[in-house]
Motif scaffolding. Structure first.
Motif, PDB file in Angstrom:
ATOM      1  N   ALA A 186      41.342  39.812  38.535  1.00 37.80           N
ATOM      2  CA  ALA A 186      40.158  39.091  39.013  1.00 37.80           C
ATOM      3  C   ALA A 186      39.457  39.863  40.127  1.00 37.80           C
ATOM      4  O   ALA A 186      38.230  39.906  40.193  1.00 37.80           O
ATOM      5  CB  ALA A 186      40.561  37.708  39.511  1.00 37.80           C
ATOM      6  N   ARG A 187      40.256  40.518  40.984  1.00 37.78           N
ATOM      7  CA  ARG A 187      39.651  41.214  42.122  1.00 37.78           C
ATOM      8  C   ARG A 187      38.989  42.525  41.714  1.00 37.78           C
ATOM      9  O   ARG A 187      38.083  43.005  42.388  1.00 37.78           O
ATOM     10  CB  ARG A 187      40.710  41.486  43.189  1.00 37.78           C
ATOM     11  CG  ARG A 187      40.113  41.910  44.523  1.00 37.78           C
ATOM     12  CD  ARG A 187      41.080  41.819  45.654  1.00 37.78           C
ATOM     13  NE  ARG A 187      40.405  42.108  46.918  1.00 37.78           N
ATOM     14  CZ  ARG A 187      41.006  42.211  48.084  1.00 37.78           C
ATOM     15  NH1 ARG A 187      42.304  42.026  48.158  1.00 37.78           N
ATOM     16  NH2 ARG A 187      40.333  42.482  49.179  1.00 37.78           N
ATOM     17  N   THR A 188      39.417  43.094  40.606  1.00 38.66           N
ATOM     18  CA  THR A 188      38.828  44.359  40.169  1.00 38.66           C
ATOM     19  C   THR A 188      37.738  44.176  39.120  1.00 38.66           C
ATOM     20  O   THR A 188      36.834  45.012  39.026  1.00 38.66           O
ATOM     21  CB  THR A 188      39.915  45.284  39.597  1.00 38.66           C
ATOM     22  OG1 THR A 188      40.638  44.609  38.551  1.00 38.66           O
ATOM     23  CG2 THR A 188      40.904  45.695  40.681  1.00 38.66           C
ATOM     24  N   SER A 189      37.821  43.101  38.335  1.00 38.98           N
ATOM     25  CA  SER A 189      36.874  42.950  37.228  1.00 38.98           C
ATOM     26  C   SER A 189      36.169  41.597  37.184  1.00 38.98           C
ATOM     27  O   SER A 189      35.343  41.376  36.294  1.00 38.98           O
ATOM     28  CB  SER A 189      37.607  43.156  35.886  1.00 38.98           C
ATOM     29  OG  SER A 189      38.264  44.410  35.855  1.00 38.98           O
ATOM     30  N   GLY A 190      36.496  40.708  38.096  1.00 33.28           N
ATOM     31  CA  GLY A 190      35.911  39.375  38.048  1.00 33.28           C
ATOM     32  C   GLY A 190      34.546  39.306  38.697  1.00 33.28           C
ATOM     33  O   GLY A 190      34.077  40.272  39.311  1.00 33.28           O
ATOM     34  N   PRO A 191      33.893  38.157  38.577  1.00 32.26           N
ATOM     35  CA  PRO A 191      32.599  37.960  39.242  1.00 32.26           C
ATOM     36  C   PRO A 191      32.767  37.961  40.756  1.00 32.26           C
ATOM     37  O   PRO A 191      33.887  37.819  41.270  1.00 32.26           O
ATOM     38  CB  PRO A 191      32.145  36.594  38.714  1.00 32.26           C
ATOM     39  CG  PRO A 191      33.404  35.909  38.289  1.00 32.26           C
ATOM     40  CD  PRO A 191      34.321  36.978  37.795  1.00 32.26           C
ATOM     41  N   ASN A 208      35.796  37.336  45.878  1.00 33.17           N
ATOM     42  CA  ASN A 208      35.829  36.870  47.265  1.00 33.17           C
ATOM     43  C   ASN A 208      36.921  35.828  47.476  1.00 33.17           C
ATOM     44  O   ASN A 208      37.587  35.803  48.523  1.00 33.17           O
ATOM     45  CB  ASN A 208      34.475  36.290  47.658  1.00 33.17           C
ATOM     46  CG  ASN A 208      33.392  37.354  47.717  1.00 33.17           C
ATOM     47  OD1 ASN A 208      33.674  38.532  47.966  1.00 33.17           O
ATOM     48  ND2 ASN A 208      32.150  36.960  47.482  1.00 33.17           N
ATOM     49  N   LEU A 209      37.115  34.965  46.480  1.00 35.04           N
ATOM     50  CA  LEU A 209      38.144  33.935  46.581  1.00 35.04           C
ATOM     51  C   LEU A 209      39.537  34.560  46.625  1.00 35.04           C
ATOM     52  O   LEU A 209      40.384  34.181  47.447  1.00 35.04           O
ATOM     53  CB  LEU A 209      38.029  32.974  45.384  1.00 35.04           C
ATOM     54  CG  LEU A 209      39.019  31.799  45.366  1.00 35.04           C
ATOM     55  CD1 LEU A 209      38.799  30.893  46.580  1.00 35.04           C
ATOM     56  CD2 LEU A 209      38.867  31.004  44.068  1.00 35.04           C
ATOM     57  N   VAL A 210      39.780  35.527  45.748  1.00 34.48           N
ATOM     58  CA  VAL A 210      41.071  36.217  45.735  1.00 34.48           C
ATOM     59  C   VAL A 210      41.283  36.995  47.029  1.00 34.48           C
ATOM     60  O   VAL A 210      42.389  37.006  47.597  1.00 34.48           O
ATOM     61  CB  VAL A 210      41.167  37.154  44.510  1.00 34.48           C
ATOM     62  CG1 VAL A 210      42.434  38.011  44.599  1.00 34.48           C
ATOM     63  CG2 VAL A 210      41.168  36.343  43.223  1.00 34.48           C
ATOM     64  N   ALA A 211      40.231  37.654  47.505  1.00 34.88           N
ATOM     65  CA  ALA A 211      40.332  38.407  48.758  1.00 34.88           C
ATOM     66  C   ALA A 211      40.700  37.486  49.916  1.00 34.88           C
ATOM     67  O   ALA A 211      41.525  37.838  50.778  1.00 34.88           O
ATOM     68  CB  ALA A 211      39.026  39.130  49.045  1.00 34.88           C
ATOM     69  N   ALA A 212      40.109  36.283  49.944  1.00 31.75           N
ATOM     70  CA  ALA A 212      40.426  35.318  51.003  1.00 31.75           C
ATOM     71  C   ALA A 212      41.883  34.871  50.915  1.00 31.75           C
ATOM     72  O   ALA A 212      42.573  34.749  51.944  1.00 31.75           O
ATOM     73  CB  ALA A 212      39.489  34.120  50.898  1.00 31.75           C
ATOM     74  N   TYR A 213      42.365  34.626  49.691  1.00 31.23           N
ATOM     75  CA  TYR A 213      43.769  34.240  49.483  1.00 31.23           C
ATOM     76  C   TYR A 213      44.711  35.332  49.973  1.00 31.23           C
ATOM     77  O   TYR A 213      45.688  35.059  50.696  1.00 31.23           O
ATOM     78  CB  TYR A 213      43.990  33.940  47.997  1.00 31.23           C
ATOM     79  CG  TYR A 213      45.407  34.103  47.522  1.00 31.23           C
ATOM     80  CD1 TYR A 213      46.433  33.283  47.985  1.00 31.23           C
ATOM     81  CD2 TYR A 213      45.727  35.086  46.574  1.00 31.23           C
ATOM     82  CE1 TYR A 213      47.734  33.440  47.535  1.00 31.23           C
ATOM     83  CE2 TYR A 213      47.019  35.245  46.115  1.00 31.23           C
ATOM     84  CZ  TYR A 213      48.022  34.425  46.605  1.00 31.23           C
ATOM     85  OH  TYR A 213      49.311  34.584  46.159  1.00 31.23           O
ATOM     86  N   THR A 260      49.281  41.312  44.361  1.00 30.56           N
ATOM     87  CA  THR A 260      47.867  41.521  44.067  1.00 30.56           C
ATOM     88  C   THR A 260      47.388  42.871  44.582  1.00 30.56           C
ATOM     89  O   THR A 260      46.745  43.643  43.860  1.00 30.56           O
ATOM     90  CB  THR A 260      47.013  40.405  44.699  1.00 30.56           C
ATOM     91  OG1 THR A 260      47.382  39.146  44.137  1.00 30.56           O
ATOM     92  CG2 THR A 260      45.532  40.647  44.464  1.00 30.56           C
ATOM     93  N   GLU A 261      47.714  43.176  45.815  1.00 32.51           N
ATOM     94  CA  GLU A 261      47.270  44.442  46.405  1.00 32.51           C
ATOM     95  C   GLU A 261      47.964  45.646  45.772  1.00 32.51           C
ATOM     96  O   GLU A 261      47.344  46.694  45.568  1.00 32.51           O
ATOM     97  CB  GLU A 261      47.517  44.421  47.909  1.00 32.51           C
ATOM     98  CG  GLU A 261      46.580  43.500  48.659  1.00 32.51           C
ATOM     99  CD  GLU A 261      45.127  43.912  48.481  1.00 32.51           C
ATOM    100  OE1 GLU A 261      44.673  44.852  49.144  1.00 32.51           O
ATOM    101  OE2 GLU A 261      44.441  43.292  47.640  1.00 32.51           O
ATOM    102  N   ILE A 262      49.242  45.497  45.449  1.00 27.46           N
ATOM    103  CA  ILE A 262      49.963  46.608  44.821  1.00 27.46           C
ATOM    104  C   ILE A 262      49.411  46.882  43.429  1.00 27.46           C
ATOM    105  O   ILE A 262      49.139  48.035  43.065  1.00 27.46           O
ATOM    106  CB  ILE A 262      51.473  46.301  44.756  1.00 27.46           C
ATOM    107  CG1 ILE A 262      52.062  46.232  46.174  1.00 27.46           C
ATOM    108  CG2 ILE A 262      52.202  47.361  43.941  1.00 27.46           C
ATOM    109  CD1 ILE A 262      53.507  45.790  46.213  1.00 27.46           C
TER     110      ILE A 262
END
Length: 227
Positions: free
Chosen positions: A45-50, A55-60, A106-108
């Motif tokens: 989601a963080r690499t290919s999502g809208p 932003n939501l994943v980044a906040a999580y 997620t980050e890895i």
């Protein structure tokens, strides 16, 4: 100093240590599997999502990585119970571990996905592969292979960090050791035994990840690349 060591008094409680070690391994297993799934989906989601999803994943990720696991555990177990969402203690503990390790996964995995060259994706599209096939065979598998050592180390650390959950009432290995300590008053012997058991569990998990590596990544096995 006339302290006399008495490991026998502690080792008489070996069934409790075995029970605690089993609970620790169960927590680590379910948190690893579910955390990997959550982390991988969030990485995609963080690499290919809208934009809103990125932003939501980044906040999580930022929220979890910048708050202690203990606070997250208290919130998910006691905080949610205060508003009527009561969960069994082991379920709540597992969810807390999954939420925590999911952010790090997620980050890895995002780093692994970002390492895939654009040319490989274009080649896969030219071969007529579907979007799902591209992600499974061209993106996720090579990405996981590249970051597998980091993932394995993170999940071993997760198992060790599960000792924090004794603070919220989970009867895992560290929680059991507190009971033995209060019964025997042999602090030194208890913690020496505890350290040896945690070391054994860490080596057991590393062996499991090594075997999984042999099954999943034949190219890594041929090259002789360690975990």
């Amino acid at each position: 100093m006339n302290y006399e060591f008495d490991f026998k008094a502690v080792l008489d409680y070996w069934p409790l240590f075995v029970e605690g070690a089993w609970v620790t391994l169960k927590l680590a297993f379910f948190a690893t599997v579910l955390g990997f799934v959550v982390g991988t989906l969030c990485a995609i989601a963080r690499t290919s999502g809208p934009a809103w999803l990125r932003n939501l994943v980044a906040a999580y990720v930022e929220l979890v990585r910048n708050t202690p696991l203990l606070i997250q555990s208290y919130f998910l177990i006691f905080g949610m119970a205060s508003i009527g969402m009561k969960l069994p203690i082991l379920v709540g503990a597992t969810i807390a571990l999954v939420v925590n390790i999911g952010a790090y996964t997620t980050e890895i995995m995002r780093a692994g996905i970002d390492s895939i060259q654009r040319g490989q994706l274009e080649a896969a599209e030219c071969l007529g592969l579907s979007r799902l096939q591209v992600y499974l065979h061209v993106v996720l598998r090579p990405a996981m292979e590249r970051v597998y050592p980091a993932l394995a180390s993170q999940y071993v650390l997760l198992m060790l960090a599960s000792s924090i959950l004794s603070s919220v009432g989970v009867e895992e290995l560290f929680g059991i050791s507190n009971r033995v300590q209060s019964d025997t008053f042999r602090n030194f012997e208890v913690f020496v035994t505890l350290g040896i058991v945690y070391l054994a569990l860490s080596l057991l998990m590393r062996a499991g990840f090594w075997l999984l590596n042999l099954v999943l990544f034949t190219r890594r096995r041929k090259l002789g690349t360690p975990i």
